[in-house]
Design a protein around this motif. Sequence first.
Motif, PDB file in Angstrom:
ATOM      1  N   TYR A 234      60.359  11.593  30.724  1.00 25.67           N
ATOM      2  CA  TYR A 234      59.818  12.563  29.769  1.00 25.67           C
ATOM      3  C   TYR A 234      58.950  13.606  30.472  1.00 25.67           C
ATOM      4  O   TYR A 234      57.859  13.923  30.024  1.00 25.67           O
ATOM      5  CB  TYR A 234      59.021  11.838  28.691  1.00 25.67           C
ATOM      6  CG  TYR A 234      59.872  11.093  27.683  1.00 25.67           C
ATOM      7  CD1 TYR A 234      60.678  10.031  28.079  1.00 25.67           C
ATOM      8  CD2 TYR A 234      59.855  11.443  26.335  1.00 25.67           C
ATOM      9  CE1 TYR A 234      61.443   9.343  27.167  1.00 25.67           C
ATOM     10  CE2 TYR A 234      60.619  10.754  25.408  1.00 25.67           C
ATOM     11  CZ  TYR A 234      61.415   9.706  25.826  1.00 25.67           C
ATOM     12  OH  TYR A 234      62.180   9.027  24.915  1.00 25.67           O
ATOM     13  N   LEU A 237      57.595  17.256  28.571  1.00 29.55           N
ATOM     14  CA  LEU A 237      57.935  17.070  27.163  1.00 29.55           C
ATOM     15  C   LEU A 237      59.422  17.245  26.879  1.00 29.55           C
ATOM     16  O   LEU A 237      59.832  17.679  25.814  1.00 29.55           O
ATOM     17  CB  LEU A 237      57.114  18.025  26.279  1.00 29.55           C
ATOM     18  CG  LEU A 237      55.599  17.808  26.328  1.00 29.55           C
ATOM     19  CD1 LEU A 237      54.886  18.861  25.492  1.00 29.55           C
ATOM     20  CD2 LEU A 237      55.212  16.415  25.844  1.00 29.55           C
ATOM     21  N   THR A 238      60.240  16.927  27.874  1.00 31.16           N
ATOM     22  CA  THR A 238      61.680  16.938  27.686  1.00 31.16           C
ATOM     23  C   THR A 238      62.210  15.592  28.166  1.00 31.16           C
ATOM     24  O   THR A 238      61.844  15.150  29.250  1.00 31.16           O
ATOM     25  CB  THR A 238      62.324  18.058  28.527  1.00 31.16           C
ATOM     26  OG1 THR A 238      61.795  19.304  28.097  1.00 31.16           O
ATOM     27  CG2 THR A 238      63.835  18.062  28.368  1.00 31.16           C
ATOM     28  N   ALA A 239      63.046  14.958  27.353  1.00 28.62           N
ATOM     29  CA  ALA A 239      63.642  13.687  27.774  1.00 28.62           C
ATOM     30  C   ALA A 239      64.839  14.010  28.652  1.00 28.62           C
ATOM     31  O   ALA A 239      65.970  14.092  28.194  1.00 28.62           O
ATOM     32  CB  ALA A 239      64.044  12.846  26.563  1.00 28.62           C
ATOM     33  N   GLY A 258      67.999  19.462  25.911  1.00 27.07           N
ATOM     34  CA  GLY A 258      68.037  18.491  24.811  1.00 27.07           C
ATOM     35  C   GLY A 258      67.448  17.163  25.256  1.00 27.07           C
ATOM     36  O   GLY A 258      66.804  17.063  26.298  1.00 27.07           O
ATOM     37  N   GLY A 259      67.674  16.134  24.445  1.00 26.03           N
ATOM     38  CA  GLY A 259      67.217  14.790  24.794  1.00 26.03           C
ATOM     39  C   GLY A 259      68.369  14.019  25.428  1.00 26.03           C
ATOM     40  O   GLY A 259      69.476  14.020  24.912  1.00 26.03           O
ATOM     41  N   TYR A 261      69.685  10.348  27.054  1.00 27.56           N
ATOM     42  CA  TYR A 261      69.343   8.927  27.027  1.00 27.56           C
ATOM     43  C   TYR A 261      70.523   8.057  27.474  1.00 27.56           C
ATOM     44  O   TYR A 261      71.657   8.522  27.563  1.00 27.56           O
ATOM     45  CB  TYR A 261      68.942   8.517  25.597  1.00 27.56           C
ATOM     46  CG  TYR A 261      67.914   9.424  24.962  1.00 27.56           C
ATOM     47  CD1 TYR A 261      66.563   9.302  25.270  1.00 27.56           C
ATOM     48  CD2 TYR A 261      68.298  10.432  24.082  1.00 27.56           C
ATOM     49  CE1 TYR A 261      65.617  10.140  24.706  1.00 27.56           C
ATOM     50  CE2 TYR A 261      67.351  11.276  23.513  1.00 27.56           C
ATOM     51  CZ  TYR A 261      66.016  11.122  23.831  1.00 27.56           C
ATOM     52  OH  TYR A 261      65.093  11.967  23.274  1.00 27.56           O
TER      53      TYR A 261
END
Lengths: 451, 183
Positions: A234, A237-239, A258-259, A261
């Motif tokens: 993170y 503030l970006t995953a 974007g996020g 995962y």
Amino acid sequence: MKTRQIIATAVLAATALGFAAAGAGASARTPAPAAGPGPQQDVTMTIRQGMPAINLALPKFAVGEGAQAVADEIYGILAADVKYSRIFSLLPESYYSYIRPLDRSNIIFKDWESINANNLLVGSVSLDAGGDVTFEWKLYDVKPGQPMKGKSYKARKEDLRFMVHRAADDLTAIWGNKPVFATKVAFVSNRDGNDELYLMDYDGAGQTRLTFNNVTDYSPALSPDGKMIAYTSYQNLTAGLYILQVYEGRRLAVSLKGGNYSPAWSVDGKKLAFSSSMDGNQEIYTADVDEDSLKRGAFKIKRLTFNGGVDTSPTWSPTGRQLAFVSDRGGTPQIYTMDAEGSNVQRVSFGGSNWHDEPAWSPAGDRIVYVARVDEVFDLYVLDLMSKRISKLTESNARNESPTWSPDGRHLLFTSNMKGGITQIFTIDYDGANLRQLTTKGQNKFAAWAN
Amino acid sequence: MRKLIVLSLACLLALTFTTSCKPKVKEVPPPPPQAKEQPRVERVEAPQPVQKPQLSEEEIFLAKSLDQINKDKPVRMINFDYDKYTIREDAKAILETNAAWMKKFRTAKILIEGHCDERGTEDYNLALGEKRAKAAFDYLASLGIPADRMKSISYGKSQPLDMGHDEGAWQRNRRDQFLVIEK
């Protein structure tokens, strides 16, 4: 319990090795009660006891001068590895008292046969002047009284555990097993106050912190060669999705849009599948990872799924030709498979309102382990892709999740809050036996075995 | 002798006077207006007490640190139904208030954090949280908030507000939280 019937126990290790299963375990099958709409699948609950494997006699090693403590340590580590292997079964030490003591120059195999030993390991440990440890072993097939293989290792004392794990891998390789003991496990722990990446041995030893920052580091995936970890961090503030080159200490950004995962490596280590919202919606993507892209730090990214729901948790089939993943396109999170190019999507989990989630494809390709949520309890289940039969792997009345296979497919790691509500990492065998806790400090999750 | 010179000079002067000074109307300047001779009273006024400048709300906002701003939680949280990422009716009203706030403070940028309850796996909740954040993002965008003033992220189930294990706690934890990250 409902109807119990004994089903033929195909003991994986024994059959795979062409060994006759001696003393098969008992299994009980209970058809699941019909619940909720949707196609029904039989839920088979399997309780296997006692794993017949190759009976290994492991008499104490011959010890050189001043090497007794080291020899005991090596013996302890090797015995634990052998027990864990599910290939060998360690003969109880008490049996050795029934026969004449081992004479290394003249092994009387009849004696060892009389206490049911299939294989006999004869080892010796010595210390040299510089403090290096030498460990030598020779494995014998007891019945014909033939040597099968032998090896010798030299290592610094601080590398002792690794040396013995290597020996255990060489030992099980004789029976066609993939290396397990010298492999590493990546995981996330907040023991130092913040979610950071850690690495440990398969047995929980040598837990080492890898990342040092003030942000959350999540979802590590170890590359098959164990040299890289793909993970979510993170930063800013970006995953973002990153690759950490563990031994170079170099970090490369794969996707910062974007996020991003749930990364998963293909078995050849050339593709990284992950879930991302880089185009707005949570979809599955792959990134090509090769020497060139690692050098340039730029990765070719391809989108595989196109629908409005959640698509996440990709896992590769061992051939690299298919992926399993989770989607809520049918209303609830369920498991689907698709071809590596994104076509031919098929739903493989059913069961009404129950969630089926976090699939992990077995290294042999025949099974998928996943998490099912039934009445707020999360347990691990194994889906046999050929027979479509499901067996329940854990029974905990807690939250068991994030399963991952060992490289040889005989063991799994998962996380659970079964002990006092704090999430910890556990290991369990493919048949539900040998539950063991590997972590205790802080909260530990996202265990990933390199496979 | 000296007396004689002085006398003659005087006569000469007298002569010149009598010749030049013809009788004429004597001009008398008007008397200057008589100022009233009173003791002068000086009016002393203290300088105006320093007035606090009349700051606009925007200026007040800009004067605060981000921590101070976020402490007041100016952009309100919204909640979601179980396993859902659609914006509920009650959340729409809140998002409209939030959009109004964003329009008032035109420089503010926000981070939309999607959160989930504990009843889901780590993986799935990360994706679900992302969808929840994106849902608020899209709704705010539809109300005219430019996309470059918003950023979304998912924390999955890692940051519960309520550590409980009942429906009340779960409902509180299924949420979008808004953090002001630039002003």
